[in-house]
Design a protein around this motif. Structure first.
Motif, PDB file in Angstrom:
ATOM      1  N   ALA A   1       8.600  15.863  38.732  1.00  0.00           N
ATOM      2  CA  ALA A   1       8.129  16.541  37.523  1.00  0.00           C
ATOM      3  C   ALA A   1       7.297  15.597  36.660  1.00  0.00           C
ATOM      4  O   ALA A   1       6.284  16.004  36.066  1.00  0.00           O
ATOM      5  CB  ALA A   1       9.319  17.075  36.726  1.00  0.00           C
ATOM      6  N   ASP A   2       7.700  14.331  36.611  1.00  0.00           N
ATOM      7  CA  ASP A   2       6.936  13.363  35.827  1.00  0.00           C
ATOM      8  C   ASP A   2       5.563  13.127  36.438  1.00  0.00           C
ATOM      9  O   ASP A   2       4.564  12.977  35.718  1.00  0.00           O
ATOM     10  CB  ASP A   2       7.717  12.056  35.729  1.00  0.00           C
ATOM     11  CG  ASP A   2       7.068  11.066  34.776  1.00  0.00           C
ATOM     12  OD1 ASP A   2       6.919  11.405  33.584  1.00  0.00           O
ATOM     13  OD2 ASP A   2       6.695   9.965  35.221  1.00  0.00           O
ATOM     14  N   LEU A   3       5.493  13.092  37.777  1.00  0.00           N
ATOM     15  CA  LEU A   3       4.200  12.931  38.443  1.00  0.00           C
ATOM     16  C   LEU A   3       3.290  14.132  38.172  1.00  0.00           C
ATOM     17  O   LEU A   3       2.084  13.975  37.934  1.00  0.00           O
ATOM     18  CB  LEU A   3       4.401  12.753  39.949  1.00  0.00           C
ATOM     19  CG  LEU A   3       5.049  11.438  40.392  1.00  0.00           C
ATOM     20  CD1 LEU A   3       5.289  11.449  41.896  1.00  0.00           C
ATOM     21  CD2 LEU A   3       4.176  10.253  40.014  1.00  0.00           C
ATOM     22  N   VAL A   4       3.876  15.334  38.210  1.00  0.00           N
ATOM     23  CA  VAL A   4       3.096  16.539  37.910  1.00  0.00           C
ATOM     24  C   VAL A   4       2.599  16.499  36.464  1.00  0.00           C
ATOM     25  O   VAL A   4       1.451  16.864  36.171  1.00  0.00           O
ATOM     26  CB  VAL A   4       3.948  17.800  38.161  1.00  0.00           C
ATOM     27  CG1 VAL A   4       3.231  19.045  37.656  1.00  0.00           C
ATOM     28  CG2 VAL A   4       4.251  17.940  39.652  1.00  0.00           C
ATOM     29  N   ARG A   5       3.450  16.057  35.558  1.00  0.00           N
ATOM     30  CA  ARG A   5       3.054  15.960  34.151  1.00  0.00           C
ATOM     31  C   ARG A   5       1.872  15.005  33.969  1.00  0.00           C
ATOM     32  O   ARG A   5       0.899  15.329  33.274  1.00  0.00           O
ATOM     33  CB  ARG A   5       4.240  15.483  33.312  1.00  0.00           C
ATOM     34  CG  ARG A   5       3.934  15.334  31.820  1.00  0.00           C
ATOM     35  CD  ARG A   5       5.120  14.748  31.075  1.00  0.00           C
ATOM     36  NE  ARG A   5       5.430  13.407  31.540  1.00  0.00           N
ATOM     37  CZ  ARG A   5       4.789  12.307  31.118  1.00  0.00           C
ATOM     38  NH1 ARG A   5       3.813  12.412  30.229  1.00  0.00           N
ATOM     39  NH2 ARG A   5       5.127  11.122  31.586  1.00  0.00           N
ATOM     40  N   LYS A   6       1.960  13.851  34.598  1.00  0.00           N
ATOM     41  CA  LYS A   6       0.878  12.871  34.472  1.00  0.00           C
ATOM     42  C   LYS A   6      -0.424  13.400  35.070  1.00  0.00           C
ATOM     43  O   LYS A   6      -1.505  13.198  34.513  1.00  0.00           O
ATOM     44  CB  LYS A   6       1.278  11.567  35.149  1.00  0.00           C
ATOM     45  CG  LYS A   6       2.401  10.826  34.430  1.00  0.00           C
ATOM     46  CD  LYS A   6       2.786   9.554  35.171  1.00  0.00           C
ATOM     47  CE  LYS A   6       3.898   8.809  34.445  1.00  0.00           C
ATOM     48  NZ  LYS A   6       4.307   7.583  35.176  1.00  0.00           N
ATOM     49  N   GLN A   7      -0.310  14.087  36.219  1.00  0.00           N
ATOM     50  CA  GLN A   7      -1.511  14.643  36.837  1.00  0.00           C
ATOM     51  C   GLN A   7      -2.107  15.737  35.978  1.00  0.00           C
ATOM     52  O   GLN A   7      -3.333  15.843  35.831  1.00  0.00           O
ATOM     53  CB  GLN A   7      -1.175  15.196  38.227  1.00  0.00           C
ATOM     54  CG  GLN A   7      -2.384  15.666  39.024  1.00  0.00           C
ATOM     55  CD  GLN A   7      -3.341  14.531  39.330  1.00  0.00           C
ATOM     56  OE1 GLN A   7      -2.919  13.460  39.715  1.00  0.00           O
ATOM     57  NE2 GLN A   7      -4.634  14.766  39.124  1.00  0.00           N
ATOM     58  N   ALA A   8      -1.245  16.572  35.374  1.00  0.00           N
ATOM     59  CA  ALA A   8      -1.737  17.647  34.510  1.00  0.00           C
ATOM     60  C   ALA A   8      -2.437  17.083  33.282  1.00  0.00           C
ATOM     61  O   ALA A   8      -3.505  17.572  32.866  1.00  0.00           O
ATOM     62  CB  ALA A   8      -0.584  18.557  34.097  1.00  0.00           C
ATOM     63  N   LEU A   9      -1.854  16.050  32.699  1.00  0.00           N
ATOM     64  CA  LEU A   9      -2.477  15.433  31.531  1.00  0.00           C
ATOM     65  C   LEU A   9      -3.814  14.791  31.875  1.00  0.00           C
ATOM     66  O   LEU A   9      -4.735  14.773  31.056  1.00  0.00           O
ATOM     67  CB  LEU A   9      -1.535  14.383  30.930  1.00  0.00           C
ATOM     68  CG  LEU A   9      -0.257  14.926  30.277  1.00  0.00           C
ATOM     69  CD1 LEU A   9       0.614  13.778  29.785  1.00  0.00           C
ATOM     70  CD2 LEU A   9      -0.588  15.861  29.122  1.00  0.00           C
ATOM     71  N   ALA A  10      -3.922  14.279  33.081  1.00  0.00           N
ATOM     72  CA  ALA A  10      -5.178  13.655  33.487  1.00  0.00           C
ATOM     73  C   ALA A  10      -6.266  14.690  33.749  1.00  0.00           C
ATOM     74  O   ALA A  10      -7.455  14.424  33.526  1.00  0.00           O
ATOM     75  CB  ALA A  10      -4.958  12.793  34.736  1.00  0.00           C
ATOM     76  N   ASP A  11      -5.880  15.882  34.229  1.00  0.00           N
ATOM     77  CA  ASP A  11      -6.865  16.895  34.604  1.00  0.00           C
ATOM     78  C   ASP A  11      -7.281  17.792  33.443  1.00  0.00           C
ATOM     79  O   ASP A  11      -8.370  18.374  33.465  1.00  0.00           O
ATOM     80  CB  ASP A  11      -6.304  17.777  35.736  1.00  0.00           C
ATOM     81  CG  ASP A  11      -6.116  16.988  37.026  1.00  0.00           C
ATOM     82  OD1 ASP A  11      -6.756  15.922  37.156  1.00  0.00           O
ATOM     83  OD2 ASP A  11      -5.329  17.424  37.885  1.00  0.00           O
ATOM     84  N   LEU A  12      -6.410  17.936  32.433  1.00  0.00           N
ATOM     85  CA  LEU A  12      -6.690  18.867  31.345  1.00  0.00           C
ATOM     86  C   LEU A  12      -7.510  18.201  30.236  1.00  0.00           C
ATOM     87  O   LEU A  12      -7.357  17.000  29.985  1.00  0.00           O
ATOM     88  CB  LEU A  12      -5.379  19.381  30.747  1.00  0.00           C
ATOM     89  CG  LEU A  12      -4.540  20.310  31.631  1.00  0.00           C
ATOM     90  CD1 LEU A  12      -3.183  20.540  30.991  1.00  0.00           C
ATOM     91  CD2 LEU A  12      -5.254  21.630  31.854  1.00  0.00           C
TER      92      LEU A  12
END
Length: 233
Positions: free
Chosen positions: A186-197
């Motif tokens: 979940a933390d990896l998904v959060r970091k990826q989402a923050l990077a893409d948005l």
């Protein structure tokens, strides 16, 4: 002569035991010492071009052994070797390339390759312990080390992602660490989402994701939204 050999063997085993303790224990921190003063500044620059070339060699070898004739020939030649040599070939195959790749991965900023090789070493360590135990009983059976090599290749090559499958589906459940793994994912998904948005959308989208997970954990239906995260789930 026999007494001398036994004495040397005893001292060597004691050295191995103490050396691994020195590497593993936090207060000695031998692994960090070796990496900071030997592997990082000296070994890594030397083996980096070798590892890059090995990636190409591995792809060529995979293409070659997919031919059934080549595979049969290699297996027949391997089957004729003595058991001690088969074991040595398996250990070299399982450690040489992964060791070089692990050293390179630690010196690069990418995190994914670090995770992959840590996962591999966890799985290979378990495989080595199992084989070291059962080879005393069935190590002389034809195909034993061939199977060990196939399992090791399955764990090692990114083509199969075998280490990741074994780690997630066997080792993590056995250790009871499913919750920690879910939190890490979940933390990896959060970091990826923050990077893409875009920055102005991050807070809103992350709140919608959090609400969606909260509602799912309560068994509630997430209200539909014409825009945002809920519109695609």
């Amino acid at each position: 002569v026999d007494g001398l050999v036994e004495n040397v063997s005893t001292h060597w085993n004691m050295f191995e035991f103490l050396f691994f303790l020195w590497l593993l224990l936090p207060f000695t921190d031998g692994a960090a010492f070796l990496f900071n003063f030997i592997f990082g500044p000296i070994i890594a620059p030397l083996i980096q071009p070798i590892v890059q070339k090995a990636d190409g060699w591995i792809n060529k070898i995979i293409s070659m052994v997919t031919n059934a004739t080549h595979l049969l020939f290699v297996w027949f030649a391997f089957a004729l070797l003595p058991a001690a040599l088969k074991r040595a070939i398996w250990i070299i195959l399982a450690t040489l390339y992964p060791m070089g790749s692990s050293i390179i991965s630690v010196t690069t900023p990418e995190v994914a390759d670090d995770t992959f090789w840590l996962t591999y070493w966890s799985c290979f360590g378990c495989l080595f312990i199992i084989i070291d135990f059962i080879e005393n009983f069935i190590g002389s059976f034809p195909g034993f080390y061939t199977l060990a090599i196939f399992v090791t290749i399955y764990l090692m090559l990114p083509l199969f992602r075998g280490a990741e499958h074994v780690f997630r589906n066997i080792l993590v459940p056995l250790a009871g660490l499913q919750e920690l793994l879910v939190r890490k994912d979940a933390d990896l998904v959060r970091k990826q989402a923050l990077a893409d948005l875009p920055p102005e959308r991050r807070a809103l989208v992350m709140k919608e994701i959090a609400d969606s997970f909260a509602n799912s954990s309560k068994g509630l239906e997430t209200p539909a939204s014409p825009t945002g995260y809920n519109s695609i789930v």
